[in-house]
Design a protein around this motif. Structure first.
Motif, PDB file in Angstrom:
ATOM      1  N   ARG A   1       0.831  -1.204   0.000  1.00  0.00           N
ATOM      2  CA  ARG A   1       0.000   0.000   0.000  1.00  0.00           C
ATOM      3  C   ARG A   1       0.866   1.255   0.000  1.00  0.00           C
ATOM      4  O   ARG A   1       0.602   2.205  -0.722  1.00  0.00           O
ATOM      5  CB  ARG A   1      -0.914  -0.018   1.215  1.00  0.00           C
ATOM      6  N   GLN A   2       1.919   1.262   0.838  1.00  0.00           N
ATOM      7  CA  GLN A   2       2.805   2.422   0.884  1.00  0.00           C
ATOM      8  C   GLN A   2       3.543   2.603  -0.435  1.00  0.00           C
ATOM      9  O   GLN A   2       3.670   3.722  -0.936  1.00  0.00           O
ATOM     10  CB  GLN A   2       3.808   2.275   2.023  1.00  0.00           C
ATOM     11  N   LEU A   3       4.020   1.503  -1.002  1.00  0.00           N
ATOM     12  CA  LEU A   3       4.738   1.590  -2.269  1.00  0.00           C
ATOM     13  C   LEU A   3       3.830   2.138  -3.372  1.00  0.00           C
ATOM     14  O   LEU A   3       4.219   3.040  -4.121  1.00  0.00           O
ATOM     15  CB  LEU A   3       5.286   0.215  -2.663  1.00  0.00           C
ATOM     16  N   ALA A   4       2.612   1.611  -3.456  1.00  0.00           N
ATOM     17  CA  ALA A   4       1.672   2.080  -4.475  1.00  0.00           C
ATOM     18  C   ALA A   4       1.276   3.539  -4.239  1.00  0.00           C
ATOM     19  O   ALA A   4       1.143   4.315  -5.188  1.00  0.00           O
ATOM     20  CB  ALA A   4       0.425   1.190  -4.483  1.00  0.00           C
ATOM     21  N   ARG A   5       1.113   3.923  -2.972  1.00  0.00           N
ATOM     22  CA  ARG A   5       0.750   5.313  -2.668  1.00  0.00           C
ATOM     23  C   ARG A   5       1.868   6.264  -3.071  1.00  0.00           C
ATOM     24  O   ARG A   5       1.625   7.315  -3.665  1.00  0.00           O
ATOM     25  CB  ARG A   5       0.436   5.474  -1.188  1.00  0.00           C
ATOM     26  N   HIS A   6       3.109   5.890  -2.778  1.00  0.00           N
ATOM     27  CA  HIS A   6       4.238   6.745  -3.159  1.00  0.00           C
ATOM     28  C   HIS A   6       4.349   6.850  -4.680  1.00  0.00           C
ATOM     29  O   HIS A   6       4.616   7.932  -5.211  1.00  0.00           O
ATOM     30  CB  HIS A   6       5.545   6.217  -2.575  1.00  0.00           C
ATOM     31  N   GLN A   7       4.115   5.743  -5.371  1.00  0.00           N
ATOM     32  CA  GLN A   7       4.165   5.784  -6.836  1.00  0.00           C
ATOM     33  C   GLN A   7       3.048   6.661  -7.393  1.00  0.00           C
ATOM     34  O   GLN A   7       3.247   7.409  -8.351  1.00  0.00           O
ATOM     35  CB  GLN A   7       4.072   4.362  -7.416  1.00  0.00           C
ATOM     36  N   MET A   8       1.878   6.579  -6.785  1.00  0.00           N
ATOM     37  CA  MET A   8       0.754   7.403  -7.235  1.00  0.00           C
ATOM     38  C   MET A   8       1.057   8.887  -6.997  1.00  0.00           C
ATOM     39  O   MET A   8       0.773   9.730  -7.856  1.00  0.00           O
ATOM     40  CB  MET A   8      -0.517   7.002  -6.487  1.00  0.00           C
ATOM     41  N   GLU A   9       1.656   9.212  -5.857  1.00  0.00           N
ATOM     42  CA  GLU A   9       2.002  10.603  -5.572  1.00  0.00           C
ATOM     43  C   GLU A   9       3.076  11.112  -6.521  1.00  0.00           C
ATOM     44  O   GLU A   9       3.010  12.245  -6.991  1.00  0.00           O
ATOM     45  CB  GLU A   9       2.445  10.746  -4.115  1.00  0.00           C
ATOM     46  N   ARG A  10       4.056  10.285  -6.824  1.00  0.00           N
ATOM     47  CA  ARG A  10       5.088  10.681  -7.797  1.00  0.00           C
ATOM     48  C   ARG A  10       4.478  10.933  -9.171  1.00  0.00           C
ATOM     49  O   ARG A  10       4.835  11.881  -9.853  1.00  0.00           O
ATOM     50  CB  ARG A  10       6.150   9.595  -7.926  1.00  0.00           C
TER      51      ARG A  10
END
Length: 178
Positions: free
Chosen positions: A109-118
């Motif tokens: 979830r954190q990895l996907a959230r960071h990718q979405m924010e980037r």
């Protein structure tokens, strides 16, 4: 690139269906038909329940951020990842269920959230992204180059300078504006 990925969609969806069927057959051979069906139904029902929970929790977080005057981007991206994971879990199929579980578990979830924010930062720019996600914290360590650009009239070009506040061992935190 966006048009290419949309052009591949008619090829990817049937391929995903074939993979889901192959994995279902493998699971049937491994644990039996009735258990495979029960596992698939349980995953789908769990996904539907989580879909409602994630949606409500995301809406509450968004409202709380708006009331407190905080940028709502982090809450929105966190909720979108949770909703995506719940939706993938609700879709019948073991491959989509595993992908949904990976998005629902904290590391994924954190990895996907960071990718979405980037991705959002690249699409809307740094200033708009700081409005969505809040100020970015930057740590500057001794030896790192520091450039401060003075805002001057459009006739002259900005000139970089090194600030006097950069002292050995001091960490400077600030907002990054692009």
């Amino acid at each position: 690139m966006r048009r290419r990925s949309l052009a591949l969609l008619p090829l990817l969806l049937p391929a995903l269906a074939v993979v889901e069927i192959a994995v279902f057959i493998a699971v049937v051979h491994a644990i039996g038909g009735l258990w495979a069906i029960l596992l698939g139904v349980a995953a789908s029902l769990t996904g539907l329940a989580l879909l409602r929970r994630e949606g409500m929790k995301g809406w509450r977080r968004f409202q709380a951020a708006a009331v407190e005057g905080r940028p709502p981007g982090r809450e929105v991206s966190h909720s979108l990842v949770g909703l995506s994971g719940s939706l993938l879990l609700a879709i019948p199929g073991f491959v989509s269920s595993v992908a949904g579980l990976l998005l629902l578990l904290p590391p994924g979830r954190q990895l996907a959230r960071h990718q979405m924010e980037r991705y959002a930062e690249r699409r809307v720019g740094g200033a708009a992204a700081s409005d969505l996600f809040g100020a970015r914290h930057v740590r500057v360590h001794p030896g790192d180059p520091i450039v401060v650009i003075d805002e001057e009239p459009a006739s002259s070009s900005p000139r970089p300078r090194t600030p006097a506040a950069a002292i050995e061992g001091e960490v400077i935190e600030g907002e990054v504006m692009r």
